[in-house]
Design a protein around this motif. Sequence first.
Motif, PDB file in Angstrom:
ATOM      1  N   ALA A  73       0.888  -1.176   0.027  1.00 46.92           N
ATOM      2  CA  ALA A  73      -0.043   0.146   0.165  1.00 46.92           C
ATOM      3  C   ALA A  73       0.774   1.332   0.163  1.00 46.92           C
ATOM      4  O   ALA A  73       1.890   1.269   0.891  1.00 46.92           O
ATOM      5  CB  ALA A  73      -0.887  -0.128   1.207  1.00 46.92           C
ATOM      6  N   GLU A  74       0.781   2.165  -1.050  1.00 44.64           N
ATOM      7  CA  GLU A  74       1.426   3.441  -1.022  1.00 44.64           C
ATOM      8  C   GLU A  74       0.585   4.371  -0.491  1.00 44.64           C
ATOM      9  O   GLU A  74      -0.722   4.661  -0.671  1.00 44.64           O
ATOM     10  CB  GLU A  74       1.718   3.708  -2.263  1.00 44.64           C
ATOM     11  CG  GLU A  74       2.406   2.640  -3.198  1.00 44.64           C
ATOM     12  CD  GLU A  74       1.643   2.130  -4.334  1.00 44.64           C
ATOM     13  OE1 GLU A  74       2.452   1.141  -5.045  1.00 44.64           O
ATOM     14  OE2 GLU A  74       0.355   2.088  -4.258  1.00 44.64           O
ATOM     15  N   VAL A  75       1.396   5.577   0.175  1.00 41.98           N
ATOM     16  CA  VAL A  75       0.515   6.708   0.633  1.00 41.98           C
ATOM     17  C   VAL A  75       1.194   8.040  -0.004  1.00 41.98           C
ATOM     18  O   VAL A  75       2.290   8.070   0.188  1.00 41.98           O
ATOM     19  CB  VAL A  75       0.801   6.774   2.331  1.00 41.98           C
ATOM     20  CG1 VAL A  75       0.248   8.119   2.788  1.00 41.98           C
ATOM     21  CG2 VAL A  75       0.150   5.697   2.986  1.00 41.98           C
ATOM     22  N   PHE A  76       0.423   8.592  -0.981  1.00 44.40           N
ATOM     23  CA  PHE A  76       0.884   9.665  -1.619  1.00 44.40           C
ATOM     24  C   PHE A  76       0.662  10.936  -0.940  1.00 44.40           C
ATOM     25  O   PHE A  76      -0.380  11.147  -0.713  1.00 44.40           O
ATOM     26  CB  PHE A  76       0.245   9.603  -2.995  1.00 44.40           C
ATOM     27  CG  PHE A  76       0.541   8.474  -3.946  1.00 44.40           C
ATOM     28  CD1 PHE A  76       1.646   8.653  -4.851  1.00 44.40           C
ATOM     29  CD2 PHE A  76       0.037   7.272  -3.825  1.00 44.40           C
ATOM     30  CE1 PHE A  76       1.914   7.651  -5.849  1.00 44.40           C
ATOM     31  CE2 PHE A  76       0.380   6.314  -4.677  1.00 44.40           C
ATOM     32  CZ  PHE A  76       1.482   6.415  -5.761  1.00 44.40           C
ATOM     33  N   LYS A  77       1.802  11.494  -0.506  1.00 39.68           N
ATOM     34  CA  LYS A  77       1.421  12.713   0.368  1.00 39.68           C
ATOM     35  C   LYS A  77       1.452  14.093  -0.471  1.00 39.68           C
ATOM     36  O   LYS A  77       1.285  14.945  -0.016  1.00 39.68           O
ATOM     37  CB  LYS A  77       2.646  12.766   1.383  1.00 39.68           C
ATOM     38  CG  LYS A  77       2.329  11.569   2.477  1.00 39.68           C
ATOM     39  CD  LYS A  77       3.563  11.679   3.270  1.00 39.68           C
ATOM     40  CE  LYS A  77       3.570  10.512   4.547  1.00 39.68           C
ATOM     41  NZ  LYS A  77       4.530  10.708   5.496  1.00 39.68           N
ATOM     42  N   THR A  78       1.892  13.717  -1.784  1.00 41.20           N
ATOM     43  CA  THR A  78       1.826  15.047  -2.688  1.00 41.20           C
ATOM     44  C   THR A  78       1.157  14.776  -3.971  1.00 41.20           C
ATOM     45  O   THR A  78       0.911  13.447  -4.106  1.00 41.20           O
ATOM     46  CB  THR A  78       3.167  15.759  -2.890  1.00 41.20           C
ATOM     47  OG1 THR A  78       3.788  14.541  -3.435  1.00 41.20           O
ATOM     48  CG2 THR A  78       3.947  16.104  -1.728  1.00 41.20           C
ATOM     49  N   GLN A  79       0.495  15.669  -4.369  1.00 43.33           N
ATOM     50  CA  GLN A  79      -0.304  15.439  -5.668  1.00 43.33           C
ATOM     51  C   GLN A  79       0.524  15.500  -6.844  1.00 43.33           C
ATOM     52  O   GLN A  79       1.427  16.340  -6.977  1.00 43.33           O
ATOM     53  CB  GLN A  79      -1.520  16.370  -5.954  1.00 43.33           C
ATOM     54  CG  GLN A  79      -2.634  16.196  -4.774  1.00 43.33           C
ATOM     55  CD  GLN A  79      -3.196  14.890  -4.674  1.00 43.33           C
ATOM     56  OE1 GLN A  79      -3.848  14.752  -5.913  1.00 43.33           O
ATOM     57  NE2 GLN A  79      -3.423  14.277  -3.551  1.00 43.33           N
ATOM     58  N   ALA A  80       0.137  14.794  -8.048  1.00 49.54           N
ATOM     59  CA  ALA A  80       0.280  14.795  -9.182  1.00 49.54           C
ATOM     60  C   ALA A  80      -0.626  15.044 -10.000  1.00 49.54           C
ATOM     61  O   ALA A  80      -1.878  14.390  -9.674  1.00 49.54           O
ATOM     62  CB  ALA A  80       1.372  13.775  -9.696  1.00 49.54           C
ATOM     63  N   ALA A  81      -0.701  15.654 -11.433  1.00 50.72           N
ATOM     64  CA  ALA A  81      -1.934  15.408 -12.095  1.00 50.72           C
ATOM     65  C   ALA A  81      -2.622  14.151 -12.375  1.00 50.72           C
ATOM     66  O   ALA A  81      -3.860  14.085 -12.449  1.00 50.72           O
ATOM     67  CB  ALA A  81      -1.732  16.338 -13.241  1.00 50.72           C
ATOM     68  N   HIS A  82      -1.786  13.023 -12.667  1.00 47.37           N
ATOM     69  CA  HIS A  82      -2.397  11.734 -12.744  1.00 47.37           C
ATOM     70  C   HIS A  82      -2.980  10.996 -11.647  1.00 47.37           C
ATOM     71  O   HIS A  82      -4.012  10.070 -11.955  1.00 47.37           O
ATOM     72  CB  HIS A  82      -1.241  10.936 -13.447  1.00 47.37           C
ATOM     73  CG  HIS A  82      -0.198  10.142 -12.558  1.00 47.37           C
ATOM     74  ND1 HIS A  82       0.714  10.992 -12.338  1.00 47.37           N
ATOM     75  CD2 HIS A  82      -0.151   9.485 -11.483  1.00 47.37           C
ATOM     76  CE1 HIS A  82       1.645  10.702 -11.510  1.00 47.37           C
ATOM     77  NE2 HIS A  82       1.032   9.733 -10.876  1.00 47.37           N
ATOM     78  N   LEU A  83      -2.729  11.599 -10.403  1.00 41.37           N
ATOM     79  CA  LEU A  83      -3.617  10.885  -9.478  1.00 41.37           C
ATOM     80  C   LEU A  83      -4.912  11.395  -9.200  1.00 41.37           C
ATOM     81  O   LEU A  83      -5.209  12.629  -9.423  1.00 41.37           O
ATOM     82  CB  LEU A  83      -2.643  11.381  -8.058  1.00 41.37           C
ATOM     83  CG  LEU A  83      -1.283  10.508  -7.842  1.00 41.37           C
ATOM     84  CD1 LEU A  83      -0.901  11.076  -6.475  1.00 41.37           C
ATOM     85  CD2 LEU A  83      -1.946   9.351  -7.565  1.00 41.37           C
ATOM     86  N   GLN A  84      -5.560  10.519  -8.928  1.00 41.93           N
ATOM     87  CA  GLN A  84      -7.289  11.054  -8.883  1.00 41.93           C
ATOM     88  C   GLN A  84      -7.323  12.108  -7.812  1.00 41.93           C
ATOM     89  O   GLN A  84      -6.915  11.891  -6.789  1.00 41.93           O
ATOM     90  CB  GLN A  84      -8.119   9.878  -8.496  1.00 41.93           C
ATOM     91  CG  GLN A  84      -9.603  10.081  -8.864  1.00 41.93           C
ATOM     92  CD  GLN A  84     -10.209   8.729  -8.645  1.00 41.93           C
ATOM     93  OE1 GLN A  84     -10.040   7.995  -9.218  1.00 41.93           O
ATOM     94  NE2 GLN A  84     -11.492   9.124  -8.132  1.00 41.93           N
TER      95      GLN A  84
END
Length: 906
Positions: free
Chosen positions: A146-157
Amino acid sequence: MNNKKHFKLGYLSSLVMLNLGLSTASLAADSAVAEENKDEVEVIVVSGIRDSLIKSKDIKLEADTIVDAITSEDIGKFPDQNVAESLQRITGVAIDRKGGEGQLITVRGMGPEFTSVLLNGRTLATTSGGRAFSFDIFASELISGAEVFKTQAAHLQEGAIGATVNVTTFKPFDIPGFKAVGTAKAQYDEMTGEVAPQFSGLISNTTEDDKFGVLFSFAHNERKSRYDSANTAYYWHTDLTMDDGSYYDDIYFPQNYDQIAQSEERTRTNANLVLQYKPSDNLEFTADALYSQYDVEYRQDILAHWFTKDQLTDVEVDDNGTLVKLSMGKGSNSDVLVRQSDTRNELLALGFNAAWDVNSDLNLSFDVAYSEAKSDPKRGTTDTVASRPGDYTYDRSSGAQLPQLTFDRNNSASGLKAGWGERFGYIREDDVLEAKIDAELMVEAGPLYKIGFGTMTSDRTLASTRLRTTRPLPWTWGDNSAAIWLPENMFSVYDADGFLSGGSGAPEQSWLTFNSEDFFDYITSADVVAQLDDPAGVQQLLDDNDGFTMHAVPWNYEINEKLFALYTDAYLEGEIGNMLWSVTAGLRYVKTDSTSNGFAVPLLDLIPSEGKPGFVNAVEGDDYTPVTVKHDYDNWLPSINAKLEVMENLITRFAYSKSITRPELDEMSPESGYGGGDVTQLTGWGSNPKLMPFESKNLDLGIEWYYDEGSYAAIAMFQKDVDGYLSTEEVEEQVTVPSGTYNYRISRPVNSDQADIEGYELAIQHMFTSLPAPFDGLGIIANKTFVDSESTADEADNPLPLIGLGDSANLILFYEKDAIQLRVAWNQRDRFMQSKPESWRDGHYVDDYAQVDISGSYDINEHLTVFFEGINVTNELYITTAKYSNQYLDITETGPRYSVGIRGTF
């Protein structure tokens, strides 16, 4: 809490600590979402604590965004009972527990509603009733990571101001050839003394030419447990006038005190099927299906005392205005209450993905997914009350956690009368259909080497149907002018056997109990109905409504939400001097259309309660008005993630983004209504289908030092400026019904507040490989997250934290050498606000909580491993309070749990 000077000095001092080599790093790292970043490193199966952590570290180092992750130590081997329990080991992640088991997660102080949860990059339906995903429906044995994305990127929902969590499952192409894994264990619950079985398995195979693969995994967990709870629903913030004329202004008055012993059985069954086909080297198809069934059956035996102002004969108030001692007379009662419930939760997730490498420069991916979740209350939760008339006292003045009660303790089954009785429950249904197309194009344009772009569409519908016994049946017997006495043979003595032994004080250890079905059968019998004030009318109600069964009531709603998004990311890299740099810059556009369907519930009358002087019961009409409200908005969400390798193995990061979190779906319903209760504290309510999303501007800075294999240290600072934070708008309203005119306080959520969140994270992961054997198997993971906030809702003398906001920490010691693995994990979360203040009460808080879990294993040979696990081995209490620490709302003891088992790998 909002001392900014202290906060920033702490941050600067931490940077100095980093330069001295005393800073820290994240528990684990991560990869990008597999289906959205096909060129990233794919999931690699690792075995053992050390290999898992090394792999996570390597992925974190290579990641374009700021991400932390967990990976399975081996196929079907996570060290915790569900994914939420494992995620809490990550820096900045904290969990909310229910029944001693992790259920919801908070990231960087932002509550569960601010976290998006994906399964293999796809939105999951949930039975929580909102957007927050309930992890207790999901067994950890099915998960690869499981990954926790703490910053946003355009491809992330979009949809996550706190973080985006992507849970990944195994695929057959990740495990070439044949693989079979099976685990069986027995779990002992110290509170019940019972043992329950748990088992799981996985089988995977690919053809010799690796063109076709199939994987099937399953998990079945049973748990028999007991929870002891000392409960006060809330503290009224009110004034009080006694019969002798003494007046108490601005006091905190407890609503009730209940001792609750809950016996529970949980059964969770999960299954996952994945098919993969690769007709050519550049084309791959994946189809998968996941199913989860989670049954929770419980019984609550409750000794209950309800406090009303008009029945008080004596009170004692402490220095902060909290009523700590009271005596009740004037027709008061001691109650025994029984709740019985059996709920089924189901989740189905289906997906199909096609990945096509068109040529060496262009990759395309098409993904479609459907998931549905349903919570079924079956016959409903019973709420049945038997009352014994008599005076009693409640005394918490000693400072102990549990009060001293004085009441009729003889446990005689005679002299009890019928009180409240009903069934209630919710049917919640959530379904999500989404599709997306992603593309990556390799280019040669100076530092620009790749462009990613795509589109996504989603259609989600959440429906909630409230069910309950038809009014006025629930209060008819308790409010009858003559008491309805219950037969002695209905009752038995409940032995609480060490009730809340982990708390301070002297709680009751036995009280009477009964069966809810016997209660309903007796009070609906012809002989009893004949004793009522209006036997013909009550019998007609019973006949028309099939007795005490549940029926849908107007407090139902359905929210449909359609999304359409376009996005692009530009990937750049280069070199400044000898320093390598990379930048991912993107823009996401999303349009949201929502339709809210519900009802306005008419109030016909308020009937004074015979059993509770000063209280009224609301009578609602059946002629309710359907309401439909449409709403739409769009958002432009830019993002940039930059990484600079200052020197070998020393990385600095910078990220800026704009993100949104949409309001909880249940807050967007158009329903409204009026309640009953204390005539001096009547409240009405309404949701708000015109709510806008929270909008946040996010800034992240970080330094990471990877100084040895598997060892690193890091520090990160983050800031979030959130607009549109919800507050409660309250309007005073007079309501006139046949019985009179009443003052109501009507409340609904509105976008009005602005909140600033700042924090920093420290973490270290170190493996003592330089020590002489056998100590070279030792390792340590430590992390700490500090979070602070300011809000326009703050008052000068009462700054309020945001919901879920609080510091958290982890300390994990592990040892892995040859065939032996050992682990001790300490997880701590500071006091945090659980629910917002209302005009009539203050906020509710969860006290500081720290839990110790242990695990260990021994490899008998290359195929068989025996293991043990211990959860909450120090028997920590879960405590919630109101504003002041002695205003206990709930003190819960779940007890330790221990497991032993065997795992086979072939």
